[in-house]
Write a protein that holds these residues in place. Sequence first.
Motif, PDB file in Angstrom:
ATOM      1  N   ALA A  95      25.852  27.349   2.096  1.00  0.00           N
ATOM      2  CA  ALA A  95      26.860  27.831   1.133  1.00  0.00           C
ATOM      3  C   ALA A  95      26.440  27.566  -0.311  1.00  0.00           C
ATOM      4  CB  ALA A  95      28.194  27.142   1.406  1.00  0.00           C
ATOM      5  N   CYS A 137      33.509  23.221  -3.718  1.00  0.00           N
ATOM      6  CA  CYS A 137      32.575  22.305  -4.386  1.00  0.00           C
ATOM      7  C   CYS A 137      33.090  21.905  -5.772  1.00  0.00           C
ATOM      8  CB  CYS A 137      31.205  22.983  -4.498  1.00  0.00           C
ATOM      9  SG  CYS A 137      29.953  21.927  -5.228  1.00  0.00           S
ATOM     10  N   GLU A 149      24.212  27.553  -3.727  1.00  0.00           N
ATOM     11  CA  GLU A 149      23.280  28.417  -4.467  1.00  0.00           C
ATOM     12  C   GLU A 149      22.417  27.611  -5.438  1.00  0.00           C
ATOM     13  OE1 GLU A 149      22.856  31.475  -3.871  1.00  0.00           O
ATOM     14  OE2 GLU A 149      24.715  32.490  -3.302  1.00  0.00           O
ATOM     15  N   GLY A 166      26.431  20.558  -3.397  1.00  0.00           N
ATOM     16  CA  GLY A 166      25.027  20.578  -3.816  1.00  0.00           C
ATOM     17  C   GLY A 166      24.793  19.650  -4.991  1.00  0.00           C
ATOM     18  N   SER A 167      23.521  19.416  -5.280  1.00  0.00           N
ATOM     19  CA  SER A 167      23.166  18.441  -6.317  1.00  0.00           C
ATOM     20  C   SER A 167      23.546  18.917  -7.725  1.00  0.00           C
ATOM     21  CB  SER A 167      21.666  18.154  -6.259  1.00  0.00           C
ATOM     22  OG  SER A 167      20.949  19.367  -6.401  1.00  0.00           O
TER      23      SER A 167
HETATM   24  S1  SF4 Z   1      26.417  22.695  -6.306  1.00  0.00           S
HETATM   25 FE1  SF4 Z   1      28.324  23.553  -5.522  1.00  0.00          FE
HETATM   26  S2  SF4 Z   1      28.937  25.131  -6.999  1.00  0.00           S
HETATM   27 FE2  SF4 Z   1      26.815  24.629  -7.374  1.00  0.00          FE
HETATM   28  S3  SF4 Z   1      25.671  26.123  -6.186  1.00  0.00           S
HETATM   29 FE3  SF4 Z   1      25.857  24.325  -4.862  1.00  0.00          FE
HETATM   30  S4  SF4 Z   1      27.748  24.681  -3.697  1.00  0.00           S
HETATM   31 FE4  SF4 Z   1      27.764  26.135  -5.409  1.00  0.00          FE
END
Ligand code: SF4
Length: 381
Positions: A322, A345, A324, A352-353
């Motif tokens: 999920a 998120c 990006e 993600g980081s």
């Molecule tokens: S850190 Fe969160 S908002 Fe950013 S791309 Fe990854 S899942 Fe999407």
Amino acid sequence: MKYIDEFRDGALARKLAAAIVAEAEPGRRYHLMEFCGGHTHAISRYGITDLLPPSVRMIHGPGCPVCVLPIGRVDLAIGLALQQRVILATYGDCLRVPASNGLSLLKAKARGGDVRMVYSPADALTLAQAHPEREVVFFAIGFETTTPPTALVIKQAARLGLANFSVVCNHVLTPAAITNILESPEVRQLGTLALDGFIGPAHVSTIIGSQPYEFFAEEYHKPVVIAGFEPLDVMQAILMLVRQINQGRAEVENEFTRAVSREGNVKAQALVSEVFELRRTFEWRGLGQVPYSALRIRDAFATFDAERRFSLETRSVADNKACECGAILRGVKQPRDCKAFGTLCTPENPIGSCMVSSEGACAAYYSYGRFRETPGVAAPI
Ligand code: SF4
């Protein structure tokens, strides 16, 4: 405050914005990448994109050390804390980076791992001195700015004969990442990422100087302007890039003359090359394996290399489907393109980081309310 207030002056910002609007040619596109997460943070925090004409588009680069740390490296640190039962010391931002099996270093701590937040490598060395009966491992991350202090503590540990201190070295190199972006299929073949110039990092350049960027200007015909982290620094750099592009120039210019020279910090460079050598390859989140883009500890200091001491092997682990982050770190997408942004998120619950560190593009957008397409910013191509 000296060197802060005068670089946040609203009246001067309006003048610079007017100059950019006047000089950016309406029929032209200016795709400018700010490599460094510090610049991404400043651009979001001060709403700089709102002041730019539609022809100038800022693209966020991979210069956030926490964001580019791949899951496999965080897994190494978690394994050290949970299986090898070491005291694992690292910077606060690293603690929340999502790793395999829904874990992070913070969650490993909740499961009984002895994970400590430190403010500097010297703090980790102090921990090792205070706990001679325990193995203390410093999980070192960062670009060229944070590498000299890590080199220094390794030398200090050697001088002190500390047998219980070692380092997992994740230090990465800016020029290799820029080369990777310029050589990427998105830029070279697919044409999905137009890049007309770079805002060069501030702190990194105080160490490496402006000289390493000359290659990009000459070889790839991309102008580079090294800029400080204050809003007027960034706006001045954008104006300098617009001028170079208008005039067909591709040169390295230094806006951050108050801290950056062409040669950089020669003493720090010598210290780093005494302790570290190039890795043949290193995995970056978003960029994949990048040749000669990171450092490892030299044989002379092998006893302080946690990867050798604990026979660690890094596994490559795919990111959450999920997320990006990979495309965002390559400049191909923006945080708003991610369906999880601001919903599944958030900084409290990062997938993600890029949502963890304040220098991450997702965290910067979230913190400063950049939820919708910013007026005046061209849509991603
Ligand atoms: S850190 Fe969160 S908002 Fe950013 S791309 Fe990854 S899942 Fe999407």
